[in-house]
Design a protein around this motif. Structure first.
Motif, PDB file in Angstrom:
ATOM      1  N   ILE A 175       0.831  -1.212   0.000  1.00 31.73           N
ATOM      2  CA  ILE A 175       0.000   0.000   0.000  1.00 31.73           C
ATOM      3  C   ILE A 175       0.860   1.254   0.000  1.00 31.73           C
ATOM      4  N   ALA A 176       1.914   1.264   0.815  1.00 34.69           N
ATOM      5  CA  ALA A 176       2.802   2.430   0.867  1.00 34.69           C
ATOM      6  C   ALA A 176       3.483   2.656  -0.477  1.00 34.69           C
ATOM      7  N   THR A 177       3.895   1.584  -1.124  1.00 40.06           N
ATOM      8  CA  THR A 177       4.548   1.706  -2.435  1.00 40.06           C
ATOM      9  C   THR A 177       3.575   2.219  -3.489  1.00 40.06           C
ATOM     10  N   LEU A 178       2.338   1.718  -3.451  1.00 38.06           N
ATOM     11  CA  LEU A 178       1.325   2.200  -4.393  1.00 38.06           C
ATOM     12  C   LEU A 178       1.050   3.690  -4.191  1.00 38.06           C
ATOM     13  N   LEU A 179       1.011   4.107  -2.928  1.00 41.20           N
ATOM     14  CA  LEU A 179       0.825   5.529  -2.635  1.00 41.20           C
ATOM     15  C   LEU A 179       1.980   6.354  -3.194  1.00 41.20           C
ATOM     16  N   ASN A 180       3.201   5.861  -3.028  1.00 43.93           N
ATOM     17  CA  ASN A 180       4.381   6.573  -3.525  1.00 43.93           C
ATOM     18  C   ASN A 180       4.404   6.642  -5.051  1.00 43.93           C
ATOM     19  N   VAL A 181       4.109   5.517  -5.694  1.00 43.85           N
ATOM     20  CA  VAL A 181       4.123   5.472  -7.159  1.00 43.85           C
ATOM     21  C   VAL A 181       3.016   6.368  -7.723  1.00 43.85           C
ATOM     22  N   GLY A 182       1.847   6.334  -7.089  1.00 47.58           N
ATOM     23  CA  GLY A 182       0.747   7.190  -7.542  1.00 47.58           C
ATOM     24  C   GLY A 182       1.087   8.659  -7.428  1.00 47.58           C
ATOM     25  N   TRP A 183       1.731   9.022  -6.309  1.00 47.24           N
ATOM     26  CA  TRP A 183       2.119  10.420  -6.113  1.00 47.24           C
ATOM     27  C   TRP A 183       3.202  10.834  -7.095  1.00 47.24           C
ATOM     28  N   LEU A 184       4.143   9.919  -7.348  1.00 45.06           N
ATOM     29  CA  LEU A 184       5.209  10.219  -8.300  1.00 45.06           C
ATOM     30  C   LEU A 184       4.646  10.400  -9.711  1.00 45.06           C
ATOM     31  N   ALA A 185       3.694   9.551 -10.091  1.00 50.43           N
ATOM     32  CA  ALA A 185       3.072   9.671 -11.412  1.00 50.43           C
ATOM     33  C   ALA A 185       2.347  11.002 -11.536  1.00 50.43           C
ATOM     34  N   LEU A 186       1.639  11.373 -10.472  1.00 55.43           N
ATOM     35  CA  LEU A 186       0.949  12.672 -10.482  1.00 55.43           C
ATOM     36  C   LEU A 186       1.953  13.810 -10.569  1.00 55.43           C
ATOM     37  N   GLY A 187       3.087  13.656  -9.858  1.00 55.05           N
ATOM     38  CA  GLY A 187       4.114  14.689  -9.903  1.00 55.05           C
ATOM     39  C   GLY A 187       4.702  14.846 -11.297  1.00 55.05           C
ATOM     40  N   MET A 188       5.002  13.730 -11.950  1.00 49.07           N
ATOM     41  CA  MET A 188       5.604  13.781 -13.283  1.00 49.07           C
ATOM     42  C   MET A 188       4.626  14.318 -14.331  1.00 49.07           C
ATOM     43  N   SER A 189       3.323  14.178 -14.072  1.00 44.39           N
ATOM     44  CA  SER A 189       2.345  14.728 -15.015  1.00 44.39           C
ATOM     45  C   SER A 189       2.422  16.247 -15.076  1.00 44.39           C
ATOM     46  N   GLY A 190       3.051  16.835 -14.066  1.00 45.48           N
ATOM     47  CA  GLY A 190       3.197  18.293 -14.050  1.00 45.48           C
ATOM     48  C   GLY A 190       4.065  18.822 -15.173  1.00 45.48           C
ATOM     49  N   PHE A 191       4.938  17.962 -15.733  1.00 47.66           N
ATOM     50  CA  PHE A 191       5.796  18.397 -16.831  1.00 47.66           C
ATOM     51  C   PHE A 191       5.020  18.509 -18.146  1.00 47.66           C
ATOM     52  N   LYS A 200      -0.783  22.103 -18.689  1.00 48.88           N
ATOM     53  CA  LYS A 200      -0.841  23.501 -19.110  1.00 48.88           C
ATOM     54  C   LYS A 200      -1.345  24.391 -17.979  1.00 48.88           C
ATOM     55  N   ASN A 201      -1.857  23.751 -16.938  1.00 41.53           N
ATOM     56  CA  ASN A 201      -2.393  24.510 -15.803  1.00 41.53           C
ATOM     57  C   ASN A 201      -1.611  24.137 -14.548  1.00 41.53           C
ATOM     58  N   ASP A 202      -0.563  24.903 -14.276  1.00 40.35           N
ATOM     59  CA  ASP A 202       0.312  24.592 -13.150  1.00 40.35           C
ATOM     60  C   ASP A 202      -0.402  24.698 -11.806  1.00 40.35           C
ATOM     61  N   LEU A 203      -1.292  25.671 -11.664  1.00 38.26           N
ATOM     62  CA  LEU A 203      -1.970  25.867 -10.391  1.00 38.26           C
ATOM     63  C   LEU A 203      -2.943  24.729 -10.095  1.00 38.26           C
ATOM     64  N   LYS A 204      -3.604  24.245 -11.117  1.00 37.18           N
ATOM     65  CA  LYS A 204      -4.508  23.113 -10.941  1.00 37.18           C
ATOM     66  C   LYS A 204      -3.716  21.864 -10.552  1.00 37.18           C
ATOM     67  N   TRP A 205      -2.564  21.690 -11.185  1.00 41.08           N
ATOM     68  CA  TRP A 205      -1.684  20.557 -10.859  1.00 41.08           C
ATOM     69  C   TRP A 205      -1.189  20.679  -9.428  1.00 41.08           C
ATOM     70  N   ALA A 206      -0.779  21.873  -9.017  1.00 35.87           N
ATOM     71  CA  ALA A 206      -0.290  22.099  -7.654  1.00 35.87           C
ATOM     72  C   ALA A 206      -1.373  21.774  -6.629  1.00 35.87           C
ATOM     73  N   ASN A 207      -2.598  22.114  -6.943  1.00 32.02           N
ATOM     74  CA  ASN A 207      -3.699  21.824  -6.031  1.00 32.02           C
ATOM     75  C   ASN A 207      -3.902  20.318  -5.890  1.00 32.02           C
ATOM     76  N   ARG A 208      -3.739  19.584  -6.993  1.00 33.83           N
ATOM     77  CA  ARG A 208      -3.862  18.126  -6.949  1.00 33.83           C
ATOM     78  C   ARG A 208      -2.740  17.507  -6.110  1.00 33.83           C
ATOM     79  N   ILE A 209      -1.540  18.032  -6.274  1.00 35.86           N
ATOM     80  CA  ILE A 209      -0.406  17.546  -5.470  1.00 35.86           C
ATOM     81  C   ILE A 209      -0.675  17.798  -3.989  1.00 35.86           C
ATOM     82  N   PHE A 210      -1.184  18.959  -3.676  1.00 36.70           N
ATOM     83  CA  PHE A 210      -1.457  19.341  -2.292  1.00 36.70           C
ATOM     84  C   PHE A 210      -2.518  18.429  -1.678  1.00 36.70           C
ATOM     85  N   ILE A 211      -3.611  18.201  -2.380  1.00 33.84           N
ATOM     86  CA  ILE A 211      -4.685  17.348  -1.880  1.00 33.84           C
ATOM     87  C   ILE A 211      -4.200  15.902  -1.736  1.00 33.84           C
TER      88      ILE A 211
END
Length: 313
Positions: A260-276, A279-290
């Motif tokens: 479960i911890a690894t899945l949480l980490n991989v999911g967060w990393l995938a979400l983080g890499m989607s930031g590259f 086109k909407n950095d603020l929307k992405w930042a809000n998703r990272i925060f939540i």
């Protein structure tokens, strides 16, 4: 027939005024102590305490008094640090929307009173923690000193590394909880510290992206305000990637936790890499925060759930 005078209205008005003042004071106290931050720190303190009891084969019930002292002491020390932060930042808080209504800004609580409350809360908290172990009190003081002096008074207004410096204080609560039971600590206690230390940077950098203009107005050198979003996004991804190996150092918590911890980490990393690619950095930042909030809640809840065979007798 003469009218009978009554005093019920003045009494009612006086009671209403008293209730309003009480409600206002409670609201001001919550804002001053940053009750949300206190609660989140207590969650990780509880996890540290619980795991220490588990790994030392102790009894939770037999240590209930130590548990109450630990939670109360930690809450008071964290509250004291938050009050001191509000006291010191009273000059820049009016600039930011999320801080401009703090009681130290509105004047509902004077700066002198806030300072006294901060010192008293911190001192009482440290005394309570000393009744558990000296190590727990010293760790709590180190966290308080880092937050109040090294972060609030020194680095916050000078360096973009302020987030990393402040992360130390947010990482000590689970270690406080552990040290209250086992002063000698354990490798798991250090992993808990690392998880919290690393987690805070992407969490707060995402928040800083959302509040970039306010930080600029307040002249606070948060990374996105100084170096822009692209560098900030790279930093967020790097820190999230650093979380990947940590669950494997907690293998004693079982395979379920690691998965479960690894899945949480991989999911967060995938979400983080989607930031590259967004086109909407603020929307992405809000998703990272939540995601970061849910991540922390689920991760520490799992630490407790997988150790529920803890003896209560």
């Amino acid at each position: 027939m003469d009218k009978v005078e009554t005093t019920s209205s003045p009494i009612i008005d006086k009671q209403a005024v008293t209730k309003k003042k009480t409600a206002t004071f409670i609201a001001d106290l919550k804002a001053l102590t940053k009750v949300g931050i206190v609660n989140s720190n207590l969650i990780t303190t509880f996890a540290g305490f619980w795991l220490a009891v588990y790994f030392t084969n102790a009894s939770f019930i037999a240590n209930w008094d130590i548990f109450l002292l630990t939670m109360a002491g930690t809450a008071l020390v964290v509250s004291g640090g938050c009050i001191m932060n509000n006291w010191y930042d009273a000059d820049i808080d009016p600039v930011m929307s999320r801080t401009k209504k703090r009681p130290t800004v509105t004047g509902s609580i004077s700066l002198n009173r806030a300072l006294a409350m901060g010192v008293f809360s911190t001192s009482l908290g440290l005394v309570l923690l000393m009744l558990t172990t000296l190590e727990a009190a010293l760790i709590a003081f180190a966290g308080w000193f880092t937050y109040v002096v090294l972060y609030t008074m020194w680095s916050k207004r000078k360096y973009t590394l302020n987030t990393a410096i402040g992360s130390f204080s947010g990482a000590v609560p689970p270690v406080i909880g552990w040290a209250a039971v086992d002063p000698g600590l354990h490798i798991t206690a250090f992993i808990l510290f690392l998880i919290m230390f690393i987690w805070q940077t992407p969490h707060f950098l995402a928040l800083a992206m959302k509040k970039t203009e306010e930080y600029k107005a307040a002249s606070i050198p948060m990374l996105p305000a100084v170096h822009g979003f692209e560098i900030t996004k790279r930093q967020i991804v790097v820190y999230i990637a650093c979380l990947l190996p940590l669950p494997f150092f907690m293998a004693s918590l079982g395979t379920t936790f690691i998965i479960i911890a690894t899945l949480l980490n991989v999911g967060w990393l995938a979400l983080g890499m989607s930031g590259f690619f967004t086109k909407n950095d603020l929307k992405w930042a809000n998703r990272i925060f939540i995601y970061s909030l849910n991540y922390l809640t689920i991760l520490f809840l799992m630490m407790v759930l997988v150790t529920l065979e803890l003896p209560f007798s």
